[in-house]
Design an enzyme around this catalytic site. Structure first.
Site, PDB file in Angstrom:
ATOM      1  N   LYS A 218       0.871  -1.189  -0.010  1.00 51.68           N
ATOM      2  CA  LYS A 218       0.029   0.121   0.168  1.00 51.68           C
ATOM      3  C   LYS A 218       0.882   1.448  -0.040  1.00 51.68           C
ATOM      4  CE  LYS A 218      -4.324  -2.045   1.143  1.00 51.68           C
ATOM      5  NZ  LYS A 218      -5.272  -2.246   1.860  1.00 51.68           N
ATOM      6  N   ARG A 258      -3.152 -10.349   4.325  1.00 48.08           N
ATOM      7  CA  ARG A 258      -3.540 -10.404   3.042  1.00 48.08           C
ATOM      8  C   ARG A 258      -2.336  -9.851   2.099  1.00 48.08           C
ATOM      9  NH1 ARG A 258      -5.912  -7.044  -0.897  1.00 48.08           N
ATOM     10  NH2 ARG A 258      -7.469  -7.768  -2.173  1.00 48.08           N
TER      11      ARG A 258
HETATM   12  N1  HH2 Z   1      -7.458  -3.774   0.125  1.00 46.62           N
HETATM   13  C1  HH2 Z   1      -7.771  -3.792  -1.006  1.00 46.62           C
HETATM   14  C2  HH2 Z   1      -8.638  -4.833  -1.825  1.00 46.62           C
HETATM   15  N2  HH2 Z   1      -9.440  -5.544  -0.743  1.00 46.62           N
HETATM   16  N3  HH2 Z   1      -9.889  -6.229   1.249  1.00 46.62           N
HETATM   17  C3  HH2 Z   1      -9.640  -6.199   2.732  1.00 46.62           C
HETATM   18  N4  HH2 Z   1     -10.468  -7.018   3.587  1.00 46.62           N
HETATM   19  N5  HH2 Z   1      -8.906  -5.317   3.408  1.00 46.62           N
HETATM   20  C4  HH2 Z   1      -8.178  -4.608   2.394  1.00 46.62           C
HETATM   21  O1  HH2 Z   1      -7.212  -3.783   3.020  1.00 46.62           O
HETATM   22  C5  HH2 Z   1      -8.189  -4.630   0.991  1.00 46.62           C
HETATM   23  C6  HH2 Z   1      -9.218  -5.532   0.562  1.00 46.62           C
HETATM   24  C7  HH2 Z   1      -6.903  -3.048  -2.184  1.00 46.62           C
HETATM   25  O2  HH2 Z   1      -5.839  -3.821  -2.609  1.00 46.62           O
HETATM   26  P1  HH2 Z   1      -5.811  -4.703  -3.915  1.00 46.62           P
HETATM   27  O3  HH2 Z   1      -6.672  -5.833  -3.817  1.00 46.62           O
HETATM   28  O4  HH2 Z   1      -4.309  -4.942  -4.228  1.00 46.62           O
HETATM   29  O5  HH2 Z   1      -6.076  -3.352  -4.793  1.00 46.62           O
HETATM   30  P2  HH2 Z   1      -7.237  -2.968  -5.817  1.00 46.62           P
HETATM   31  O6  HH2 Z   1      -8.575  -2.800  -4.874  1.00 46.62           O
HETATM   32  O7  HH2 Z   1      -6.764  -1.970  -6.521  1.00 46.62           O
HETATM   33  O8  HH2 Z   1      -7.756  -4.394  -6.649  1.00 46.62           O
END
Ligand code: HH2
Length: 278
Positions: A218, A258
């Protein structure tokens, strides 16, 4: 066995599979079915305990996707994976219709960054499904959440929001022992809000609900580098910072992390556990 039962034996690693063109750290890389499937299988080989499949990015400024498009991205992958592996599968979506199709295809956890508040049927769909849910805190909405995050007391506000959503889920019929909480690192939070919340993992994990910490790659990691006068790293180069956060959180009681970089996280957790005698 639920994930929560498994987490009682030791912290779990959730591997991220984004089937999106625009995710902040890996957008576009795994968009085709074959690429996504190969990536998901690799994450299991690397040591993921559970896979989190997402078909819509939540990054600030991401394009919303239609229901049909989101289902087409995630459901074939979940079906294929559930035939290939016993690893539990989580669906990362705001939409109850997507969650329902994902459950039919084999998903057993609903990871909802809106904590089941995005639609009036979210709570009821979660309860009817009998699946585990991850309730995450977010201030505002993804498009604008980073424009001016503000809290009087970030830990108290995130804590009371999560407990209020857990209460709403229980009243709607979700089992108490099917609920995960997540402070939502980066979702409407400044660098200092994120650091304060991570430091408060023990408090957030003290309410009888297992805590998920999700700091992988992040932006606040780069913001910290910048504040210290270093060159801010690109998303792909934030694995060291990710691991530092996650081990700190696990030491303070987080039950799942995660991550995109499962291999590195698994190695770090293995060494840390050996040192801790866990
Ligand atoms: N962060 C992201 C997506 N899903 N779910 C939970 N429970 N907690 C989080 O902090 C969280 C999440 C964002 O990360 P990422 O999936 O890599 O990116 P994007 O939303 O741009 O696909």
């Amino acid at each position: 066995m639920t994930l929560i039962t498994r987490a009682a034996k030791g912290p779990l690693i959730m591997g991220v599979v984004n089937v999106t063109p625009d995710s902040f750290s890996d957008g576009g890389r795994y968009i085709g079915f074959e690429n996504a499937l190969a990536h998901a299988r690799q994450l299991i080989v690397d040591g993921a305990d559970v896979l989190d499949i997402g078909g819509e990015s939540t990054r600030p400024g991401a394009h919303p996707v239609t229901l049909e498009e989101e289902i087409n991205r995630v459901v074939p992958l979940i079906s294929a994976l559930s035939n290939l592996t016993d690893a539990p599968i989580s669906i990362d979506t705001l939409k109850p219709e997507v969650a329902e199709e994902a459950f039919k295809a084999g998903a057993s956890i609903w990871n909802d960054v809106s904590a089941l508040s995005y639609t009036p049927h979210s709570l009821e769909t979660a309860a009817r499904s009998g699946r585990e849910v991850i309730l995450m805190h977010m201030q505002g909405e993804p498009r604008t959440m980073q424009s001016n995050p503000w809290y009087e007391d970030v830990v108290a506000e995130v804590e009371s929001y999560l407990l209020e959503r857990a209460g709403a889920a229980i009243r709607a019929g979700v089992k108490r022992d099917h609920i995960w909480l997540d402070p939502g690192i980066g979702f409407g939070k400044t660098l200092d809000h994120n650091l304060t919340l991570i430091r408060a993992t023990d408090r957030l994990a003290s309410h009888g609900f297992p805590l998920l910490m999700a700091a992988s790659r992040k932006r606040f990691i780069a913001a910290l580098e910048e504040r210290e006068g270093a060159e801010p790293s690109a998303a792909d180069d934030r694995v060291g910072g990710t691991i530092a956060v996650h081990l700190h959180a696990i030491a303070k009681g987080a039950k799942m992390v995660r991550v995109h970089d499962v291999l590195a996280m698994r190695q770090a957790l293995r060494v840390w556990s050996a040192l801790e005698g866990a």
